[in-house]
Write a protein that holds these residues in place. Structure first.
Motif, PDB file in Angstrom:
ATOM      1  N   ARG A  59       0.847  -1.194   0.000  1.00  0.00           N
ATOM      2  CA  ARG A  59       0.000   0.000   0.000  1.00  0.00           C
ATOM      3  C   ARG A  59       0.883   1.245   0.000  1.00  0.00           C
ATOM      4  NH1 ARG A  59      -5.083  -1.729   0.579  1.00  0.00           N
ATOM      5  NH2 ARG A  59      -5.810   0.412   0.509  1.00  0.00           N
ATOM      6  N   HIS A  60       0.602   2.146  -0.910  1.00  0.00           N
ATOM      7  CA  HIS A  60       1.378   3.375  -1.052  1.00  0.00           C
ATOM      8  C   HIS A  60       0.475   4.563  -0.687  1.00  0.00           C
ATOM      9  CE1 HIS A  60       4.438   1.021  -3.201  1.00  0.00           C
ATOM     10  NE2 HIS A  60       3.422   0.446  -3.825  1.00  0.00           N
ATOM     11  N   GLU A  61       0.588   5.038   0.547  1.00  0.00           N
ATOM     12  CA  GLU A  61      -0.235   6.141   1.029  1.00  0.00           C
ATOM     13  C   GLU A  61       0.494   7.469   0.804  1.00  0.00           C
ATOM     14  OE1 GLU A  61      -3.211   5.982   2.062  1.00  0.00           O
ATOM     15  OE2 GLU A  61      -3.548   3.865   2.602  1.00  0.00           O
ATOM     16  N   PRO A  62      -0.257   8.551   0.612  1.00  0.00           N
ATOM     17  CA  PRO A  62       0.380   9.878   0.492  1.00  0.00           C
ATOM     18  C   PRO A  62       1.168  10.212   1.765  1.00  0.00           C
ATOM     19  CG  PRO A  62      -1.931   9.968  -0.162  1.00  0.00           C
ATOM     20  CD  PRO A  62      -1.731   8.629   0.464  1.00  0.00           C
ATOM     21  N   GLU A  63       2.154  11.075   1.639  1.00  0.00           N
ATOM     22  CA  GLU A  63       2.970  11.446   2.788  1.00  0.00           C
ATOM     23  C   GLU A  63       2.155  12.208   3.829  1.00  0.00           C
ATOM     24  OE1 GLU A  63       6.336  13.610   1.476  1.00  0.00           O
ATOM     25  OE2 GLU A  63       7.241  11.928   0.385  1.00  0.00           O
ATOM     26  N   SER A  64       1.111  12.898   3.391  1.00  0.00           N
ATOM     27  CA  SER A  64       0.281  13.675   4.325  1.00  0.00           C
ATOM     28  C   SER A  64      -1.186  13.407   4.045  1.00  0.00           C
ATOM     29  CB  SER A  64       0.566  15.179   4.171  1.00  0.00           C
ATOM     30  OG  SER A  64      -0.332  15.939   4.958  1.00  0.00           O
ATOM     31  N   CYS A  65      -2.013  13.463   5.089  1.00  0.00           N
ATOM     32  CA  CYS A  65      -3.461  13.260   4.938  1.00  0.00           C
ATOM     33  C   CYS A  65      -4.197  14.560   4.676  1.00  0.00           C
ATOM     34  CB  CYS A  65      -4.032  12.597   6.196  1.00  0.00           C
ATOM     35  SG  CYS A  65      -3.439  10.917   6.449  1.00  0.00           S
TER      36      CYS A  65
ATOM     37  N   VAL B 178     -10.057  12.960   1.486  1.00  0.00           N
ATOM     38  CA  VAL B 178     -11.097  11.935   1.579  1.00  0.00           C
ATOM     39  C   VAL B 178     -10.821  10.878   0.504  1.00  0.00           C
ATOM     40  CG1 VAL B 178     -13.562  11.427   1.414  1.00  0.00           C
ATOM     41  CG2 VAL B 178     -12.785  13.595   2.411  1.00  0.00           C
ATOM     42  N   LYS B 179     -10.806   9.616   0.908  1.00  0.00           N
ATOM     43  CA  LYS B 179     -10.547   8.528  -0.044  1.00  0.00           C
ATOM     44  C   LYS B 179     -11.727   8.369  -0.992  1.00  0.00           C
ATOM     45  CE  LYS B 179      -9.392   3.607  -0.312  1.00  0.00           C
ATOM     46  NZ  LYS B 179      -9.115   2.363   0.442  1.00  0.00           N
ATOM     47  N   ILE B 180     -11.462   8.406  -2.287  1.00  0.00           N
ATOM     48  CA  ILE B 180     -12.542   8.286  -3.288  1.00  0.00           C
ATOM     49  C   ILE B 180     -12.375   7.041  -4.161  1.00  0.00           C
ATOM     50  CG2 ILE B 180     -12.955  10.776  -3.381  1.00  0.00           C
ATOM     51  CD1 ILE B 180     -11.260  10.815  -5.956  1.00  0.00           C
TER      52      ILE B 180
END
Length: 544
Positions: free
Chosen positions: A132-138, A148-150
């Motif tokens: 899983r590759h999440e952004p560095e910041s939310c 918001v996850k779309i």
């Protein structure tokens, strides 16, 4: 153009004249440089056009070889060997042409990229390892608000892990009884090789590599050494020999089932065998016997290693078997079809593909119109077979009587008339005589719905071994050849029945040490429906 003379006509002071003359001279020099540069660009464009033209011709040539190859020019397995080279060359040339075209200095419009064919989805049965590759910041990088996850963008890559060696550690605690002073421990797990250090997975890797991937044992030794695992060739050879002995009852049972069929294919291929006395090799043969795909029954291929090509080897293998035997024109089979006055002979079936090959070779050699006509007529017969491939035996018989028989009659009449007009001794006469001489055996299939038209099924099964022997070069002894034939019998039959040979072999070696001989049929590498049919038949016999 004389710049100084032209300037004298203008009403300019001397300083202005000098300045204007200098500007004109600079412009002329720049024009000369631009002309030289333009010539260089033209030369570069011309060179690139020539290269693109040459690459395009090469690309067309490779495509013609890759996609237009004739079935008789290369065997299917040979095409597989060269196909990776063709595909690599095609991709490389296309990329080079695209690169040259995109670098054209005169282009002012961006050319659309060539559409690529869709990638095949990766098999569902393979395990997935998720990354899983999440952004560095939310938070949003523009306004600072929460994200918001779309949805998700999912891509998959295929990976492989080479042969990985690991150790199974079997720990058997020992317990003592203080009262009676007895010691209790769990029994040693049964194994194909008692006391051996090789687990089933390692034995499977060795046998599949040697007999299915055709890797000599010294290469397996080198592969293991890369992981600092010492597997000497003598140890590997010992495992192969012992597992071969353990599997022999399965081979014997497959032979029994094969000989229950009414129709068989037979063929043979030469194999070099080491001759220790002379330090050279001698010619041995791997004989192949295959079940008939148009008959009801399990799909079986049996290999029989023999020191020669004498017809007695086929007679010894078949024993008292009687039925329809599909063979080529090798004289060693002829005795099988001659009655000795006591037993009915086998019925000869001739291979139409062999007859077709004679005309194909003739067409390739001199573009013979007669050979082309023969191929067209034989092609009609194969088209009828394709039409009846999915039919049952009775419906196929009716189709052959309605379509194949009239076509064969017309072909026979044409062959006879053509032979009368053909001089003796040439290639055309030989091709015609080969077909006419074997006509009854060639056409026997058309009277039934279950007899095969050619010997291609056994040739296709034996071909991988014929190609693989280029790797191992020769067998070390007759016993080694027989062991190889036995293992090839099991693995080849597994492939015929749609089984994964490695998975079947692993499961079988795990069960074999404690498996009752009375249920040995259940271990055979046959399709599940045939195993169930065998079990049901045995159950009915037991009840009776």
């Amino acid at each position: 153009m004389n710049s100084a003379a032209e300037l004298d006509h203008l009403d300019l002071n001397p300083a202005a004249k000098t300045q204007v003359a200098a500007v004109i001279q600079a412009l002329l020099e720049q024009a000369k440089q631009d002309a030289v540069a333009l010539q260089a660009k033209d030369a570069e464009l011309y060179a690139k056009d020539l290269k693109i033209q040459a690459l395009t011709l090469e690309l067309a040539h490779i495509r013609r070889i890759r996609y237009g190859v004739k079935s008789e020019a290369l065997s299917p397995l040979q095409r597989d060997v060269f196909e990776e080279t063709w595909n690599t060359d095609l991709s490389a040339i296309e990329a080079e042409v695209e690169q040259l075209a995109n670098d054209q200095p005169g282009d002012t419009v961006v050319k659309p990229k060539r559409p690529r064919a869709g990638r095949q989805p990766l098999p569902d049965h393979l395990p997935r390892i998720e990354h899983r590759h999440e952004p560095e910041s939310c938070t949003c990088g523009q306004c600072g608000k929460d994200l918001v996850k779309i949805g998700e963008d999912i891509t998959e890559q295929l990976d492989v892990e080479p042969a990985k060696f690991f150790v199974h550690r079997h720990i058997r605690p020992q317990y003592a009884c203080r009262n009676c002073e007895t010691i209790t421990a769990a029994p040693i797990p049964p194994a194909v090789i008692d006391g051996g250090m090789a687990a089933v997975g390692l034995l499977v890797w060795v046998l599949i590599s040697k007999y299915l991937d055709h890797l000599p044992l010294y290469r397996l030794e080198q592969i293991a050494a890369r992981d600092n695992v010492i597997l000497s060739r003598s140890t590997l050879a010992d495992w192969v020999g012992r597992v071969g002995v353990a599997l022999q009852p399965l081979v014997d049972r497959l032979i029994w089932h094969l000989l229950q069929g009414n129709t068989l294919h037979a063929d043979e291929t030469p194999v070099a065998q080491l001759d220790p006395g002379s330090g050279k090799t001698k010619k041995a043969y791997l004989w192949a016997y295959r079940s008939n795909d148009l008959d009801r029954g399990p799909r079986i291929i049996v290999f029989d290693y023999q020191p020669g090509r004498s017809g007695r080897h086929a007679r010894n293998f078949l024993g008292q078997w009687q039925g329809n035997l599909m063979v080529d024109d090798y004289g060693g089979y002829k005795a099988l079809f001659a009655s000795d006055g006591k037993t009915a002979p086998c019925i000869e079936l001739a291979c139409l593909a062999h007859a077709r090959r004679k005309f194909f070779d003739l067409l390739q050699a001199n573009q013979s119109p007669m050979a082309f006509e023969a191929l067209q007529r034989i092609g009609v017969l194969y088209a009828i077979e394709a039409e009846g491939k999915s039919l049952d035996s009775e419906a196929r018989k009716q189709l052959r009587l309605e379509k194949s028989r009239p076509t064969l009659n017309d072909l026979h009449e044409w062959l006879l008339q053509t032979r009368l007009k053909t001089a003796n001794g040439g290639g055309s006469a030989k091709a015609l005589d080969y077909t006419l001489k074997r006509w009854p055996a060639l056409t026997r299939y058309a009277e039934t719905g279950h007899l095969p038209i050619d010997n291609n099924p056994v040739e296709n099964t034996i071909r991988p071994i014929a190609l693989g022997k280029k790797n191992w070069l020769f067998t070390g002894s007759e016993r080694a050849g027989q062991r190889a034939a036995a293992t090839q019998t099991l693995l080849g039959t597994a492939k015929l029945n749609g089984l994964n040979p490695a998975e079947w072999l692993k499961e079988t070696l795990e069960k074999l040490p404690v498996w009752p001989n009375s249920r040995i049929d259940e271990l055979l590498p046959l399709a599940p429906e045939w195993i169930e049919a065998i079990k049901q038949k045995q159950s009915d016999k037991a009840t009776w």
